[in-house]
Enzyme design. Structure first.
Site, short mmCIF file in Angstrom:
data_model
loop_
_atom_site.label_atom_id
_atom_site.label_comp_id
_atom_site.label_asym_id
_atom_site.label_seq_id
_atom_site.Cartn_x
_atom_site.Cartn_y
_atom_site.Cartn_z
N ARG A 98 -9.27 37.17 32.06
CA ARG A 98 -7.92 36.82 31.58
C ARG A 98 -7.70 35.32 31.68
NH1 ARG A 98 -3.66 36.26 34.77
NH2 ARG A 98 -4.84 37.07 36.53
N HIS A 173 -9.38 44.79 47.81
CA HIS A 173 -8.48 43.75 47.33
C HIS A 173 -7.30 43.60 48.28
CE1 HIS A 173 -9.93 43.26 42.98
NE2 HIS A 173 -9.72 42.04 43.41
N1 PCA Z 1 -9.82 37.67 43.12
C1 PCA Z 1 -10.33 37.66 41.77
C2 PCA Z 1 -11.61 36.87 41.85
C3 PCA Z 1 -11.59 36.20 43.16
C4 PCA Z 1 -10.52 36.83 43.91
O1 PCA Z 1 -10.23 36.62 45.08
C5 PCA Z 1 -10.49 39.06 41.18
O2 PCA Z 1 -9.72 39.95 41.53
O3 PCA Z 1 -11.37 39.26 40.36
#
Ligand code: PCA
Length: 211
Positions: A98, A173
């Site tokens: 994106r 995440h």
């Molecule tokens: N988040 C991004 C790439 C590096 C990060 O910390 C992602 O969610 O792809």
């Protein structure tokens, strides 16, 4: 004579990403750095920073895997907009950016691995992790998409090159940190979690991975 602990000299590889998208910090690296050198039982946490660059991240991960020969691997990334700690269920074989990565690349519909399988599942006990985090009153849910940016690429690469039924490896995440949300100053505010909570969450995930 006592039997040697098979994990005595082992380590867990914990990766975080460098900042990207104009942010000066990335919670994934702040957390990985905070936990560097801590012991999970008799296993030491080795923290490695990955570049947020499609052309470099898999290689950086590969080098860490070769150098450290870890017992288990947990990769972390920032997911702005999420309010919870989110273990990822699946990595998919596509890169669709994106925004440009930190080297200015913005792939569209390219495979992570040419002719690789469509997807890989996480090698983490997701439901056990989820219940454990919630027991510790840490906001968490399982995510069914790691996106199509560098995090998904690294997660796919990890499972493709290192994942095995008898190995624990996966991706989590993390929400933004409060100082990031304050800096963004959006209305409504970007959801965030304090660093101390995020560090506790990842420590607990590593504990579940070690059992
Ligand atoms: N988040 C991004 C790439 C590096 C990060 O910390 C992602 O969610 O792809």
């Amino acid at each position: 004579m006592s039997v040697a602990d098979p994990f005595a000299r082992g380590c867990i590889l914990l990766t975080g990403f460098e900042p990207f998208g104009g942010e000066p910090i990335n919670p994934s690296w702040e957390v990985a750095q905070s936990l560097a050198g801590e012991m999970i039982g008799s296993v030491r946490i080795e923290s490695v920073q990955l570049p947020c660059v499609f052309a470099q991240a898999p290689q950086a991960l590969q080098e860490a895997l070769i150098q450290l020969s870890p017992q288990a691997v947990l990769c972390l990334g920032q997911a702005e907009g999420r309010s919870e700690v989110t273990p990822e269920r699946v990595a998919i074989n596509v890169m669709q950016a994106r925004i440009p990565d930190n080297a200015g690349a913005q792939p569209q519909e390219e495979p992570v691995v040419s002719n690789g399988p469509t997807a890989y599942f996480s090698g983490l006990p997701l439901t056990r992790i989820l219940h454990h985090l919630r027991e510790q009153t840490i906001p968490a849910s399982i995510s069914n998409t790691a996106g199509t940016f560098v995090c998904n690429q690294v997660f796919y690469w990890l499972q493709h090159t290192w994942g095995r039924a008898d190995r624990r490896s996966g991706f989590v995440h993390l929400p933004c940190l409060p100082e990031q949300a304050a800096r963004m100053a959006t209305t409504p505010a970007c959801p965030s979690l304090p660093l101390a909570v995020q560090v506790r969450a990842v420590r607990e995930i590593l504990r579940v991975m070690a059992t």
